[in-house]
Design a protein around this motif. Sequence first.
Motif, PDB file in Angstrom:
ATOM      1  N   VAL A 324     -40.487  41.712 -33.708  1.00  0.00           N
ATOM      2  CA  VAL A 324     -40.414  43.046 -34.285  1.00  0.00           C
ATOM      3  C   VAL A 324     -41.833  43.514 -34.617  1.00  0.00           C
ATOM      4  O   VAL A 324     -42.626  42.764 -35.185  1.00  0.00           O
ATOM      5  N   ASP A 345     -36.047  45.554 -32.613  1.00  0.00           N
ATOM      6  CA  ASP A 345     -35.019  44.518 -32.761  1.00  0.00           C
ATOM      7  C   ASP A 345     -35.006  43.677 -31.490  1.00  0.00           C
ATOM      8  O   ASP A 345     -34.892  44.219 -30.388  1.00  0.00           O
ATOM      9  N   LEU A 369     -40.625  48.993 -41.037  1.00  0.00           N
ATOM     10  CA  LEU A 369     -41.072  47.624 -40.779  1.00  0.00           C
ATOM     11  C   LEU A 369     -41.407  46.966 -42.115  1.00  0.00           C
ATOM     12  O   LEU A 369     -41.172  47.538 -43.177  1.00  0.00           O
ATOM     13  N   GLU A 371     -41.260  44.249 -45.351  1.00  0.00           N
ATOM     14  CA  GLU A 371     -40.191  43.621 -46.122  1.00  0.00           C
ATOM     15  C   GLU A 371     -38.995  44.545 -46.294  1.00  0.00           C
ATOM     16  O   GLU A 371     -37.843  44.091 -46.286  1.00  0.00           O
ATOM     17  N   ALA A 374     -37.088  44.274 -43.209  1.00  0.00           N
ATOM     18  CA  ALA A 374     -36.448  42.955 -43.140  1.00  0.00           C
ATOM     19  C   ALA A 374     -35.189  42.930 -43.996  1.00  0.00           C
ATOM     20  O   ALA A 374     -34.158  42.382 -43.596  1.00  0.00           O
ATOM     21  N   ASP A 377     -32.462  44.873 -42.230  1.00  0.00           N
ATOM     22  CA  ASP A 377     -31.940  44.128 -41.086  1.00  0.00           C
ATOM     23  C   ASP A 377     -31.038  42.984 -41.542  1.00  0.00           C
ATOM     24  O   ASP A 377     -29.988  42.730 -40.951  1.00  0.00           O
ATOM     25  N   TRP A 394     -39.629  38.984 -38.759  1.00  0.00           N
ATOM     26  CA  TRP A 394     -39.366  39.541 -40.084  1.00  0.00           C
ATOM     27  C   TRP A 394     -39.879  38.613 -41.178  1.00  0.00           C
ATOM     28  O   TRP A 394     -39.730  37.400 -41.078  1.00  0.00           O
TER      29      TRP A 394
END
Length: 591
Positions: A324, A345, A369, A371, A374, A377, A394
């Motif tokens: 990523v 992804d 993008l 934290e 993450a 996601d 991530w």
Amino acid sequence: MDVSAAGPTGMDVVATAGHVDHGKSTLVTALTGMEPDRWEEERRRGLTIDLGFAWTTLPSGRRLAVVDVPGHERFVGNMLAGVGSVPAALVVVAADDGWSAQTAEHVAVLDALGVRHGLLAVTKSDLADPAPVLADAAERLAGTSLGRVPAVAVSARAGTGLPELAGALEQVLAGLPAPDTGAPVRLWIDRAFTIRGAGTVVTGTLAGGTVTTGDRLDLGGRAVTVRGLQSLGAPVETASATARVALNLRGVAVEELSRGDALLTPEAFRRTADLDVTLVRPVEEKLPAELVVHIGSATVAARVRPLDGSALRLRLATELPLRVGDRLLLRDPGARRVHGAEVRDVDPPELRRRGAARTRAAELAEQPLGEAGARADLLRRRFVRRADFVAMGWPVPADATAVGSWLLAPGLADELAARVPQVVARYRQLRPLEPGPPTAVLRSALELPDVELVPALVREPLALRDGRVVAGAAALPPAVQRAVDDIRARLLQEPFAAPEAGDLVAAGLGPRELAAAVRDEQLVRIAEGIYLAPGVAEQARGRLAALPQPFTLSEARKAWGTTRRVAVPLAEYLDARGVTARQPDNTRRLR
């Protein structure tokens, strides 16, 4: 010319870019004192066909490695292999020729890759006034990701402007962000060859991480070992980003390698053929169904599925190790257009329902993008193995729940733990003779990916016992409990008078009921059809202690005041638990 910042090896890496007639190679030779063209055909034709390499030391002491990339349109694939791992650029334009189609194509590549640090060199300033070309080229570059860049007029043949060029390079290099020398290694191979006595050698630009002699790296799923390491033609034990490196490899033949392969830190990258990306800049025209994807030195065909807006799903013809945040170059060979794309992804969800593509595009548009991305996601995935999540690129969110090798989305463990009592109660309602559901049942009910997650979700007053989730001392059904109480009352008076099979059946205690009573530790199963009260082993030992040692089975039976039907299995039960020891003459003694 693309530039990457110096690392602990004290090196900056540069790749030339510009038109074939703009004197790139001549400028490299004047700057470094080395001829970058490696092939006889290149020297004969005065045309850079493949990647060339040279190096020098700038006046400040900074070491500079140069990757000379082809300028001719026929060799754009080779050009892209040389610029894929660098964060800055030096664009070379000739004073007597000016901005060309190839210059525009190269700059479009740099713009698509998001290169933000650069330098403009106008060559052949001895043949024409460089001022108009300097002004025109600088204005064109200002509209790209490079923005306003320093500009220098030079003449490689006359030697003028070279000190100013070196000074401008120093200025650009000093402003670059420091590379991450602790990052996982992903070395895109741009050359592979053999050396007599050494074997297989590969070269590439180390953009991140550190490589040391003896390291074991992953190459397409197989392990290879770094036998030796060179940087700028000299052997070294360790090389850190950024650096041009040559690795002598053990465990692979040169025939098994090609440009675009990657040497990787084991398990640090996810190889994928399916990925979601977003275009750096929206495009008005419809993208073709197939594009060519470039990253590092790799070139792979890809089928394109538009999701919505600038979001695309790509299916690569060959798996690549991607993360990523990686920047890809999407090239349309037919229209000679390039587009920058960001990997969002590397393990995307399937799109099965109507409208799923649009929903997915909206998710990507809202997901940043870092934290925060993450966390979003992980919330979508709910469960993921930690190693897989990190390999995707991530960072682990601070509020994620770690259970063994798994990560759970923030708050998910509490949410699932709150459902466990309902699952246990429903199971006991359907199977009242069982103390609680096996862990596999709970895993299925909660749709967990691994039974390893169950212990983290079982909380007081529930507990794990013998592979089941139980509520403390799980109660037997009332009728069964009354029957067990009656038998235990009789055993209290005669502890070794195990009920006959008929008595058990008459009391309503079949195999399932008896098994439940044993699990609940209200009865002890000595053998098939023989049930006594808990603590019988201690009581049996107490009576045997009064006998002369060793003793016979008949003596034991009399001491216990029971029948042979009970005495034989009880004696064997005590043998198995180490209470008694059987002698060669079939007598026994207490241990």
